[in-house]
Structures are given as C-alpha cells and as structure tokens.
Motif scaffolding. Structure first.
Motif, PDB file in Angstrom:
ATOM      1  N   VAL A 111      47.199  47.817  31.119  1.00 24.86           N
ATOM      2  CA  VAL A 111      46.180  47.610  30.089  1.00 24.86           C
ATOM      3  C   VAL A 111      46.646  46.579  29.073  1.00 24.86           C
ATOM      4  N   TYR A 112      47.900  46.724  28.635  1.00 28.53           N
ATOM      5  CA  TYR A 112      48.432  45.821  27.611  1.00 28.53           C
ATOM      6  C   TYR A 112      48.544  44.388  28.134  1.00 28.53           C
ATOM      7  N   SER A 160      45.337  42.498  28.221  1.00 19.46           N
ATOM      8  CA  SER A 160      44.864  42.108  26.891  1.00 19.46           C
ATOM      9  C   SER A 160      45.530  40.836  26.394  1.00 19.46           C
ATOM     10  N   GLU A 209      40.806  43.692  21.250  1.00 16.66           N
ATOM     11  CA  GLU A 209      40.962  43.863  22.694  1.00 16.66           C
ATOM     12  C   GLU A 209      41.677  45.166  23.028  1.00 16.66           C
ATOM     13  N   SER A 210      42.770  45.436  22.354  1.00 17.30           N
ATOM     14  CA  SER A 210      43.510  46.666  22.595  1.00 17.30           C
ATOM     15  C   SER A 210      44.389  46.977  21.394  1.00 17.30           C
ATOM     16  N   ILE A 266      42.494  50.677  25.171  1.00 14.08           N
ATOM     17  CA  ILE A 266      41.689  49.486  25.430  1.00 14.08           C
ATOM     18  C   ILE A 266      40.344  49.651  24.712  1.00 14.08           C
ATOM     19  N   SER A 315      37.014  49.442  25.000  1.00 13.01           N
ATOM     20  CA  SER A 315      35.977  49.340  26.026  1.00 13.01           C
ATOM     21  C   SER A 315      34.599  49.242  25.374  1.00 13.01           C
TER      22      SER A 315
END
Length: 554
Positions: free
Chosen positions: A299-300, A303, A436-437, A501, A503
């Motif tokens: 996930v990171y 981003s 974004e995150s 994240i 979303s």
C-alpha cells in the motif's frame, strides 16, 4: 600470513582454488581481507587460524566471562588505542584478548602500564568492538572528573565549528567532562542525552532504545559551567536563560562525524538541555529495513510511486517518522526529478536533494519556505512537519497541483490525520482529494538475538489482551539479558506500522465530516492492520515482546 592461508586451505575452511584466485587478485598479504569482504571467509575462522598458527587460544568475547578486576587494571584509552581487552587476572598474569597478537608495541605498553605478565589470546575484531563498548566504559573517568570538578571552580573555553571528542584539554576539566558524556552516549547507541538540573544535583540521562537511563550524578556547582560549555558548542546565546533556544553541534568520534541537535528549556532549577544524536547512517537504510508487513509495504509503495498526492507519517516525537520519510525520499529521489525539502532542523544530509532549514528569526517559516519552493519547479517536496493551518493549506494545494508531498503530523493513529487536517481549517473535500495514504508508527524495543528465549505464552493473558494466535498455539519471544544487550534483554528497535490508504469510501467519510472512529472502522474493513495488531505479528516472529507492544501501542 602464509602459514595462516595454508592452514585455512588444509582445514578445508577455504577451497584451494578460491584462495589461489584471491592471492592472484590482491596478493598474499591482502588475501584474507579479500575473502572476508566477499563473504568467502568468516572472521571467526580467520581468528581461529591465526590462534592455531601462533599456538595461542581463541576466545569468543561474546560468550567468555570477563573479569572486571582485570579490565580495571588497564586505562580505557590504552585498551581502545590498541584494540585489546584484559579478560582474566591470576596472580601476576593477565590474560589479554587481542585482534593482532603480533602487535609487540601493544604487548609492551600493556605490560609496562600494568606491571603484569601478559598472556595473549585471539579474538575477532567484531567481538572486540562490542566488548570494548560493553566493558571499557567512560563512566569511571566521568565519575573521577565529577569529583575533581566538585572541588574546583569550572572554567569554559571557546570552540571551533567542529569539536573533536578525543582531544581532551587537561587544563579545562569542564571540556573533558562534556566530551566524555557525549562520547559515552555515542558508544552506548543513545538517541538522546538529557542534562537535568535539580535542587542538589546535575543529572545526566541517556535514552537508549527509547527508554531513559540514569548514567551520572554531578554536583550542582558545575551546572553553570556544563550548560555554558554546551551553549558555546552549539552556537546558542550564552546570556539568554529565560526562553528556550535551539542549536546544533558537530563532533568527531572515532573518526566519524556526528551531529547533535540541542534544545535548552528554562526550568525552576536552571536550564535543562536535551541533545538528539543524529546518526547519518539512518539516512542510508533501505525500505526493506523498515520491516513493514507485505500488505503495508504494498500500500505504501503504491502511494509514494505516484507522481502527485500527499503522504503523511504520524506519531509522537521519537517514533521514527523522520527515518521513514528519509528512507522513502531515498527511494523516489532520482537525477531526473527535482527534490526539495524544508525542515526544522535538517537532520540528515542527502546527496542530490536540495534541503532548506527554517529560520523564524529571518522570516523563513514552513509556510514562506513552501511558497518559495513551489516557485522552484519541484517534483517532490518534503515538509518536515505540518504545524499550522497555513503550512497545511499550501501542502494540500501543492499535492493537488502535480507535486508529490511527504510530511509528518502529530496524531495518535492514521485515521485521525484526516480529522486533524479538517480541524486545522482545511476543507474536507481538499483533504479527501489530496491525501493518498497515512502511516502511523511507533518504535518498540527489539529482543536481543543473543539471549532471547521462545516460550508458550499465558493463554488467559492473551485472551484479555485480544491477542489471537493463528492456529491456536505458538511461541513468543521474551527478554532475558546478557552482556551484549547490557542485561536489558533488548538491543535496537523495530517500528510498528498502521498504513491507511485513502480509498473512495474514506474520501466520502471525510467529505461528510465523519469522526475519526468511523474512518477507522471503514479502514479496518478495507484491510488496514491496526498498530497493536502489527505488533502482535512481530511478537509471533520473535522480533519484540508482548510487554513492548503494550508499552508503545494502545
């Protein structure tokens, strides 16, 4: 050297063709260095071969008990200069661990200094370095100097921009006292030095692996001298005692350049000084060294590999946020993009990155610096910390106009970052569009690999904590304590992460002014692993302990 190389081949430690190739490449005298550098020879095997050819005994300093009476017989500076350590004392004989038993100068110096017969044994260089840091400490020198200072008036002197901790001026005891405190902190892997004045004493503490330890008590009579010396070293106004000040010290320790960030705080008993030790090696770690779980790393990574948007790292002071940001910056910084940072202060210098330090006295704040940066055609912008609405607004706008923005924010968890930005006055739809995150993190102490034990945990305790073990049974690590970890059971630290994240669902909640709890519930449904849950996973991997997870993660 020839006998050592022949022994390594005869015992099968190094294949003959490998040894021949190494000798052909660098010569016989440097062959062992080549084999060590390429991983074809272990330092323990080399030390054992050296001991065999010299008819001496090999010792593992990490396992061999060391007699403190023997250590006390040799001056610390002599032990470090020659890389030797007395480990046993019997009558008029001293057993001396050495890296190079052929060093006759070292043998003569030790024999002359102690008046004892020296019996050399062989140890590896790595084990010697660890043993010297463990046993040949500067505490006794500091204590002796404290007694000396308590009976005399302190004096201070000027300083150059960079101080050498090895150059001790015998005529200026305060200089020696301060240098010894900083040297010992660096040797002990401390992250911070706290110098606290009290009513009757001057207390010195080190923060090691996130926990403060008392290391020295000095008479209050030297308080002003120590504080003045540190102020001079860090370029702080020595006459100003009524308000907090910040400064920076650059020192050399064992040939290595170390920076210290200094902060003074006025208290009822005098000025308290806190020094953050900035280890430049932290800016050279890789993304894999962050020990994120595969899901969090995925996930990171998605981003920060985007061309625009905002990434936030949250957590309290000392939770490793800067290290995570610098590691991320090293991944995205390339010659074809323009990377600019604005920090307070610049903690680590990075090649190929334009770094700015805020200077409020000159009118250079985070907000004003950001405006200037955006006129400098940046691709990636790192903002040291979002502290106010103006900085937050400009950072959000930069993320919405084609820039990748990395920054930190003080919140307890990842979902709270959204509500914190909204509370600052940023429109919710802007936060939802730009972010974004968010990564929330804490630092837990890492179990010492040398002494940790794996045991079956108490089932009732796990049930109360909500710690679910996959499959029902598993072993967890527990601290024990040994010479390598100073009997704490821990050595080093590991980060616990919570990566959220942003979303579409999270964006809708942000626009609807949802609470942090609602955002958190949705994020967990979408796969976010809470901080404590990430900690439990690292407990099952034997990296940290249950107690440490409970200490740092709510």
């Amino acid at each position: 050297m020839r006998r050592i190389l022949e022994h390594l081949v005869l015992t099968g430690t190094v294949p003959k063709d490998t040894m021949t190739a190494a000798i052909a490449k660098v010569g016989e005298r440097r062959a062992e260095r080549e084999l060590l550098a390429t991983g074809k020879l272990d330092s323990v095997d080399l030390a054992k071969a050296l001991a065999f050819t010299q008819s001496l005994r090999f010792v593992d300093l990490l396992e061999t008990p060391v007699d403190q009476r023997a250590v006390a017989k040799l001056a610390p500076d002599l032990a470090r200069r020659h890389y030797v350590l007395p480990i046993a004392l019997e009558g008029h004989e001293m057993t001396l661990a050495m890296v190079d038993p052929d060093d006759v100068i070292a043998l003569d110096d030790v024999a002359g200094s102690t008046g004892l017969t020296v019996v050399p044994v062989v140890a590896t260089r790595e084990a010697m370095a660890a043993a010297l840091d463990r046993y040949v400490r500067l505490d006794d020198q500091i204590a002796d100097l404290t007694s000396e200072l308590g009976a005399s008036a302190p004096t201070t002197g000027g300083t150059d921009a960079t101080e050498s901790l090895e150059d001790e001026d015998g005529d200026v005891p305060i200089v020696r006292f301060v240098n010894l405190i900083i040297s010992q902190a660096i040797q002990d892997r401390a992250s911070d030095i706290h110098i606290d004045p009290t009513e009757k004493r001057l207390r010195v503490r080190y923060r090691i692996d996130g926990v403060l330890h008392d290391v020295q008590q000095a008479p209050t009579s030297i308080k002003d001298g120590v504080i003045s010396r540190l102020k001079i070293m860090s370029g702080i106004d020595i006459a100003e005692r009524r308000k907090p000040q910040d400064g920076r010290i650059s020192v050399t320790h064992n040939g290595r350049s170390i920076d210290l960030r200094v902060a003074t705080l006025p208290t009822v008993w005098g000025e308290k000084i806190v020094m953050r030790i900035l280890d430049n090696s932290a800016s050279k770690i890789k993304l894999s060294d962050l020990h994120m779980s595969p899901r969090n790393m995925d996930v990171y990574s998605q981003s920060f590999r985007k061309p625009h948007g905002m990434l936030l790292v949250t957590g309290p002071t000392g939770s490793g946020k800067s290290t995570t940001l610098y590691t991320t910056l090293s991944e995205v910084a390339r010659p074809e993009i323009n990377v600019i940072t604005v920090e307070d202060p610049v903690e680590y210098r990075m090649d190929g990155v334009s770094q700015m330090q805020v200077n409020p006295r000159a009118g250079l704040t985070f907000a004003s610096a950001l405006r200037s940066i955006l006129r400098g055609d940046p691709d990636v912008v790192l903002v040291g910390e979002i502290r106010d609405a103006e900085t937050a607004q400009i950072s959000i706008e930069a993320a919405l106009t084609g820039h990748l923005v990395l920054s930190t924010l003080h919140t307890n968890d990842a979902p709270s970052a959204i509500t914190r930005l909204v509370e600052m006055g940023i429109e919710p739809f802007l936060v939802a569009s730009a972010l974004e995150s968010v990564v929330a993190q804490r630092l837990a102490r890492r179990l010492c690999d040398k002494c940790k034990v794996m045991r079956k945990p108490d089932g009732e305790l796990l049930e109360r904590l909500g710690f679910t073990i996959p499959g029902g049974e598993a072993l967890v690590g527990e601290p024990v304590g040994c010479s390598r970890c100073s009997n704490t059971g821990y050595r080093g630290r590991v980060a616990l992460h919570e990566v959220m994240i942003v979303s579409e669902g999270v964006q809708r909640l942000a626009v609807a002014h949802a609470s942090g709890l609602e955002v958190r519930e949705l994020a967990v449904e979408e796969g976010m692993v809470p901080l404590r849950e990430d900690g439990w996973r690292k407990v099952l991997e034997g990296i940290t302990s249950i107690e440490e997870v409970l200490r740092v993660a709510s």
